[in-house]
Motif scaffolding. Structure first.
Motif, mmCIF file in Angstrom:
data_model
loop_
_atom_site.group_PDB
_atom_site.id
_atom_site.type_symbol
_atom_site.label_atom_id
_atom_site.label_comp_id
_atom_site.label_asym_id
_atom_site.label_seq_id
_atom_site.Cartn_x
_atom_site.Cartn_y
_atom_site.Cartn_z
ATOM 1 N N PHE A 1 -7.048 10.183 -1.498
ATOM 2 C CA PHE A 1 -8.223 9.454 -1.028
ATOM 3 C C PHE A 1 -9.241 10.398 -0.390
ATOM 4 O O PHE A 1 -10.453 10.166 -0.485
ATOM 5 C CB PHE A 1 -7.811 8.368 -0.028
ATOM 6 C CG PHE A 1 -7.036 7.239 -0.660
ATOM 7 C CD1 PHE A 1 -7.686 6.169 -1.262
ATOM 8 C CD2 PHE A 1 -5.651 7.256 -0.678
ATOM 9 C CE1 PHE A 1 -6.985 5.135 -1.858
ATOM 10 C CE2 PHE A 1 -4.927 6.231 -1.264
ATOM 11 C CZ PHE A 1 -5.601 5.165 -1.858
ATOM 12 N N ASP B 1 -8.580 8.732 -6.147
ATOM 13 C CA ASP B 1 -8.121 7.354 -6.363
ATOM 14 C C ASP B 1 -9.074 6.593 -7.278
ATOM 15 O O ASP B 1 -8.660 5.679 -8.002
ATOM 16 C CB ASP B 1 -7.995 6.629 -5.021
ATOM 17 C CG ASP B 1 -9.314 6.612 -4.258
ATOM 18 O OD1 ASP B 1 -9.781 7.693 -3.853
ATOM 19 O OD2 ASP B 1 -9.890 5.514 -4.089
ATOM 20 N N GLU B 2 -10.346 6.971 -7.251
ATOM 21 C CA GLU B 2 -11.346 6.286 -8.068
ATOM 22 C C GLU B 2 -11.121 6.513 -9.560
ATOM 23 O O GLU B 2 -11.622 5.748 -10.398
ATOM 24 C CB GLU B 2 -12.749 6.783 -7.686
ATOM 25 C CG GLU B 2 -13.140 6.481 -6.240
ATOM 26 C CD GLU B 2 -14.474 7.103 -5.858
ATOM 27 O OE1 GLU B 2 -15.109 7.719 -6.742
ATOM 28 O OE2 GLU B 2 -14.873 6.989 -4.679
ATOM 29 N N ARG C 1 -1.395 2.172 0.652
ATOM 30 C CA ARG C 1 -2.833 2.313 0.424
ATOM 31 C C ARG C 1 -3.135 2.472 -1.074
ATOM 32 O O ARG C 1 -4.102 1.896 -1.592
ATOM 33 C CB ARG C 1 -3.364 3.516 1.210
ATOM 34 C CG ARG C 1 -4.871 3.658 1.228
ATOM 35 C CD ARG C 1 -5.264 4.864 2.060
ATOM 36 N NE ARG C 1 -6.699 5.071 2.071
ATOM 37 C CZ ARG C 1 -7.307 6.151 2.575
ATOM 38 N NH1 ARG C 1 -6.575 7.104 3.124
ATOM 39 N NH2 ARG C 1 -8.617 6.263 2.552
ATOM 40 N N GLN C 2 -2.318 3.229 -1.771
ATOM 41 C CA GLN C 2 -2.510 3.398 -3.206
ATOM 42 C C GLN C 2 -2.316 2.080 -3.943
ATOM 43 O O GLN C 2 -3.072 1.745 -4.857
ATOM 44 C CB GLN C 2 -1.550 4.466 -3.744
ATOM 45 C CG GLN C 2 -1.901 5.880 -3.316
ATOM 46 C CD GLN C 2 -0.949 6.923 -3.873
ATOM 47 O OE1 GLN C 2 -0.209 6.657 -4.820
ATOM 48 N NE2 GLN C 2 -0.947 8.108 -3.284
ATOM 49 N N ALA D 1 -5.270 -0.030 -3.512
ATOM 50 C CA ALA D 1 -6.409 0.489 -4.263
ATOM 51 C C ALA D 1 -6.281 0.240 -5.762
ATOM 52 O O ALA D 1 -7.188 0.565 -6.532
ATOM 53 C CB ALA D 1 -6.565 1.983 -4.005
#
Length: 323
Positions: free
Chosen positions: A209, A214-215, A274-275, A278
């Motif tokens: 991140f 991650d995008e 968090r992943q 996302a």
């Protein structure tokens, strides 16, 4: 009156000389990071540097020069070896150009505290001193397994047809999984993913991140393997020039930094969640396949180490392996 004035002048002169002597004892070490300033590793290091300098006035100070904007990551190891800088925050994978054995540190499977007790740290420093002109000071990251991140879904541990960005950490393992491997600096990965130059990359569980990867990431393959090694290294002549008091102070502060390594286990759990939030999907294999995948990583890692430097690999292996 004249005598009194002379006495006062002498006392003042002695005071100035004493202050100058104290100042002369203070040494400032130049430290560079192979990791970006906005990343978790430097974020964790900055408070330590502030504490180090606050408590080390008159003894030892650190001047943080910066991260990759100040020096390319793969040049950091040689800069420490040659004394261009005194210290660095880096990983062995980034200075295999200085000594290939630096990559062996990923194979440790015992805590840093145990490495200090069982002789691993002494064994590491013997090699680092002799082969790289470095002192291996301490390791500030633990419990950070590496993972394969990819934009192509797989149902078995086979990366055939995939172009995967690597560092030396996982080159041999990914090739054993039939990947086409590509080496780039971390700063180039986002664009490589965006343009389809690579289909995925290897990286620890944390930090994607910070780099905004991650995008451009769809999947993470579990389980993780190896353990991310991020450490403080120092130019050996610069270390040897320190007084005993300065070396003791440096060691005290490094041990205090290592004592905070419990942070990483929680950070790992938080990054997994968090992943998932996302939208990065987890690819999991059945238990037997997962174990074989994990075991293969270490089999390939040690086989590579033994091929590269047989005597040192044999020396390290019993010290790095869990009992």
């Amino acid at each position: 009156m004249k005598l009194t004035s002379l006495c006062k002048a002498a006392v003042m002169a002695l005071g100035v000389a004493a202050a100058a002597g104290a100042a002369a004892q203070e040494t400032t070490l130049r430290l560079v990071s192979a990791f970006a300033e906005n990343g978790i590793y430097v974020q964790r290091l900055q408070p330590w540097i502030n504490k180090f300098n606050a408590e080390g006035k008159g003894v030892l100070q650190i001047n943080f020069i910066g991260g990759p904007k100040a020096m390319p990551p793969f040049e950091v190891g040689n800069a420490v070896k040659t004394g261009v800088v005194d210290m660095a925050l880096s990983t062995g994978a980034f200075y295999t150009n200085v000594m290939p054995e630096a990559d062996f540190l990923k194979l440790t499977q015992v805590p840093v505290a145990e490495q200090r007790r069982n002789g691993a740290f002494d064994a590491i420093n013997k090699v680092w001193n002799e082969k790289a002109n470095m002192q291996y000071l301490g390791r500030m990251v633990e419990n950070q397994p590496f993972h394969i991140y990819t934009n192509k879904k797989v149902d078995k541990p086979d990366l055939a047809g995939q172009k995967i960005r690597i560092t030396p950490v996982y080159r041999d393992f990914f090739q054993a999984l039939n990947a086409t491997v590509i080496t780039t600096a971390p700063g180039e990965v986002y664009t490589a993913l965006e343009r389809g130059v690579v289909d995925g990359y290897g990286w620890p569980i944390g930090g994607i991140f910070d780099l905004k990867w991650d995008e451009k990431t769809k999947y993470r393959i579990d389980p993780g393997f190896y353990d991310a090694e991020v450490s403080l290294i120092m130019n050996l002549p610069a270390y040897n020039k320190l007084t005993k008091a300065q070396q003791d102070y440096l060691q005290k502060q490094v041990l205090a930094l290592e004592a905070e390594n419990g942070f990483w286990a929680k950070y790992t759990a938080d990054e997994v969640a968090r992943q998932q939030k996302a939208g990065i999907e987890t690819i999991k294999f059945d238990p037997a396949t997962s174990k074989a995948f994990h075991d293969k990583a270490y089999q390939v890692g040690w086989a590579s180490a033994e091929k590269q430097s047989p005597e040192i690999a044999r020396r390290f292996k019993p010290l790095f392996a869990p009992k």
